[in-house]
Scaffold this active site. Structure first.
Site, PDB file in Angstrom:
ATOM      1  N   GLN A 127      35.704 -10.655   1.859  1.00  0.00           N
ATOM      2  CA  GLN A 127      37.043 -10.408   1.339  1.00  0.00           C
ATOM      3  C   GLN A 127      36.941  -9.603   0.051  1.00  0.00           C
ATOM      4  OE1 GLN A 127      38.874 -14.191   0.253  1.00  0.00           O
ATOM      5  NE2 GLN A 127      36.895 -15.035  -0.354  1.00  0.00           N
ATOM      6  N   ASP A 172      24.032 -16.996   1.758  1.00  0.00           N
ATOM      7  CA  ASP A 172      24.204 -17.377   0.365  1.00  0.00           C
ATOM      8  C   ASP A 172      23.143 -16.631  -0.435  1.00  0.00           C
ATOM      9  OD1 ASP A 172      24.215 -18.585  -2.140  1.00  0.00           O
ATOM     10  OD2 ASP A 172      24.561 -20.595  -1.344  1.00  0.00           O
ATOM     11  N   TYR A 227      29.944 -15.237 -17.955  1.00  0.00           N
ATOM     12  CA  TYR A 227      30.244 -14.173 -16.995  1.00  0.00           C
ATOM     13  C   TYR A 227      29.891 -12.819 -17.604  1.00  0.00           C
ATOM     14  CZ  TYR A 227      32.988 -11.186 -13.856  1.00  0.00           C
ATOM     15  OH  TYR A 227      33.391 -10.214 -12.974  1.00  0.00           O
TER      16      TYR A 227
END
Length: 281
Positions: free
Chosen positions: A15, A64, A151
């Site tokens: 996605q 993964d 992040y």
């Protein structure tokens, strides 16, 4: 680089941006192995692309990127299915400051693992035909996002990794170009995570800055960012390039001169050597 007949592998392809990148590769004639740990999203994407491009042009592999075994297996299955590998996009990533170890595992270690595997299969010294790797970073790879410090660190790492390996490829004659893509805010499900109280952890009181940053930077749609990705793939002059994508368009970042660059000619020391002592008799 013309994409017709080329084979690509894209992580986080179920996605969002990964799907958009897979779409533009298929649209331009490449065959694509789409990897994602979200099996439902990946299979749905595969069904949609089969209708547009035909069943033989793509495969979906549940993977993964934190699993060395799964990622190695996905690379191997891609080559077994399509016979070659020319393009790799390490795109999988998450936002989760409350579990920063997991975020580092996916956003940085997953990209390192994927890049090293891509080099193993593509670099000429291993019998590969060369190719291109594009690593998805972020505007956070170029400057800090105050409410997403870990992040920010992962995306700085992706930019640094890509630039360093581009120099290594050039010096070592790998025949593989390595570039980094740094978009601002993209209209994908990941965007909602920026203000999620659970995912921002201890920095949730600072989340009110998110709308201000989005207003300043503007909002990008996936196809726009995918087009910028395509430039990094097809422009064979781009190696070590870092492209920031904003609402105004794409722009290559010119970093200061690389002081660690390998010199083209040997450097001769101007220091006068110390005369050795005459041994006593």
């Amino acid at each position: 680089m013309a994409l017709s007949g080329k084979v690509a592998l894209v992580t986080g392809a179920g996605q969002g941006l990964g799907r958009g990148i897979s779409d533009i590769l298929l649209k331009n004639g490449a065959k694509v192995a789409m990897l994602d740990r979200n099996e439902t999203a990946g299979k749905n994407t595969k069904v949609d692309f089969d209708k547009k491009y035909g069943e033989d042009h793509s495969i979906f592999l549940t993977c993964d990127v934190t699993s060395d075994e799964q990622l190695k297996g996905a690379f191997q299955k891609t080559i077994e299915r399509f016979g070659r590998l020319d393009i790799v996009c390490n795109n999988a990533g998450i936002v989760d400051e409350s579990n920063w170890e997991k975020m580092v595992d996916i956003n940085l270690k997953g990209v390192i693992r994927g890049t090293y595997l891509a080099l193993k299969h593509m670099k000429k010294e291993n019998g590969g035909a060369g190719g291109v790797i594009v690593n998805t970073a972020s505007m956070a790879g170029l400057g800090p996002i105050l409410f997403l410090p870990a992040y920010t660190a992962t995306k700085h790492g992706v930019v640094g990794l890509s630039r360093a390996l581009a120099e290594a490829s050039k010096a070592g004659g790998y025949g593989v170009r390595i570039n980094a893509l740094c978009p601002t805010f993209i209209n994908t499900p990941l965007l909602s995570y920026l203000t999620d109280e659970e995912l921002t952890g201890d920095f949730r009181p600072l989340c009110h800055f998110a709308p201000q940053l989005q207003e300043m930077a503007g909002m990008l749609e996936v196809p726009v960012v995918a087009e910028s990705f395509l430039h990094l793939v097809t422009d064979e002059d781009k190696n070590g390039a870092v492209m920031m994508v904003t609402a105004e368009g794409g722009a290559y970042i010119n970093f200061p001169q690389n002081v660690m660059e390998v010199p083209k000619t040997p450097v001769t020391s101007t220091r006068t050597p110390t005369e050795p002592e005459t041994p006593s008799k």
